[in-house]
Design an enzyme around this catalytic site. Sequence first.
Site, PDB file in Angstrom:
ATOM      1  CD  GLU A  60      -1.769  -2.522   1.257  1.00  0.00           C
ATOM      2  OE1 GLU A  60      -0.510  -2.752   1.751  1.00  0.00           O
ATOM      3  OE2 GLU A  60      -2.413  -3.211   1.045  1.00  0.00           O
ATOM      4  CB  ALA A  84     -10.409   1.809   5.099  1.00  0.00           C
ATOM      5  CG  HIS A 129     -11.336  -7.786   5.488  1.00  0.00           C
ATOM      6  ND1 HIS A 129     -10.542  -8.779   6.380  1.00  0.00           N
ATOM      7  CD2 HIS A 129     -10.664  -7.774   4.370  1.00  0.00           C
ATOM      8  CE1 HIS A 129      -9.683  -9.317   5.554  1.00  0.00           C
ATOM      9  NE2 HIS A 129      -9.910  -8.879   4.403  1.00  0.00           N
TER      10      HIS A 129
END
Lengths: 327, 91
Positions: A60, A84, A129
């Site tokens: 990321e 996220a 998650h």
Amino acid sequence: MTEKNVVQTIHDTLWEEMHADDRVLVLGEDVGARGGVFRVTAGFLDEFGEQRVIDTPLAESSIVGVAIGMALDGLLPVAEIQFADFIHPAFDQLVSEAARFRYRSNGAFGVPMVVRAPYGGGVHGALYHSQSIEAFYGHVPGLKVVTPSTPYDTKGLLRAAIRDPDPVLFLEHKKTYRLIKGDVPDEPYEVPSGKADVKREGDDVTCVAYGLMLHHCLEAANKLADEGASIEVIDVRTIAPLDTTTILDSVRKTGKAMVVYEDNRTYGAGAEIVATIAEECLFDLDGPLVRIGGPDIPAMPFSGPLEHFYMPDPEKILERMRDLWKF
Amino acid sequence: ILVFGTYLKEQGLLDDEKIEAIRTELKEEVDREVQDAWDAPDPTPDTATVHVFADSKPTGAAGDRSNEKADAMETTGGEATPADAPAGGGE
């Protein structure tokens, strides 16, 4: 006008934007051949090719770092963080680089980049998650943090984000993806960031929320209407910069305010909203400020009963809303 | 894992039959543990706030810096085993 759910709206808006401007491209984990784990970029690789639909490694920090470089070099990248929860390795790139570039270069360089990230719980996604991350980034000047709740706002805010000269963190509540449907104009339009929206007008209590909680609050407000309450529900839409004018105007009218958010309660975005109301509207208030947030535990548990314990829901909100209304 | 397995085969320490036996054993263990988890009763909501910090009960989980385990070993003369740790105290 076409009825769409949120995820279809994101797909269609990105599709239109990539056709409208060759500088727009997408990059992220599985966005190409897989079409995204939520199918947001399904068909993009065939339509736009691998130069503009880029499958990245599971890194990321690199996804955001590369997007920053692209933006500085004249492209308009839309980076996807698959969940996220995985954005934390990119914190340094977002906070130390993207957010500060314009300021530290004395206005010479901007980073016109969008980082999309599905967030939020209630989907049995467990610890990695389900996270809400908006407070980490709402704290950082130089970043815009957007959280649409409806298909209409999703299209307008995403289009505005892609056209924004500065970095925008675009947070999509994953439980709204297929749950929330609405009419979306077929023609292009923008919803500017930094503008809240009154989703339900009322006179007795102001209820401020965003994301999935906005829909829970609307449900609670509609139920309480049967008892005679008139609840105004405000959709924040943008966490940063926060539209304090719309919120404060409403609180001055109703005299009572509550804020609902799913993130951990302490230091959450709702804390900032409540603090702003307390600072600016103290003598307009006819009741205690109410703040509903997730409990201060490190993550959303997998177990059904524990996830239910974590998530604010319409019933929990209704109870507190009724107490405040009757105060 | 594939590289290491190939290396061990080249060294004559493993063959395909032994590798398959290891795979089968591990799969059965994982399947059994998963089924045990599904079969376990749901936790009650009041446990949601346990284990945020070390002062949560019960004690004795991994990361505990008290001397309770050491004291127990001294009095029983036995060894503390992973089975002593309560569920959820894994590393």
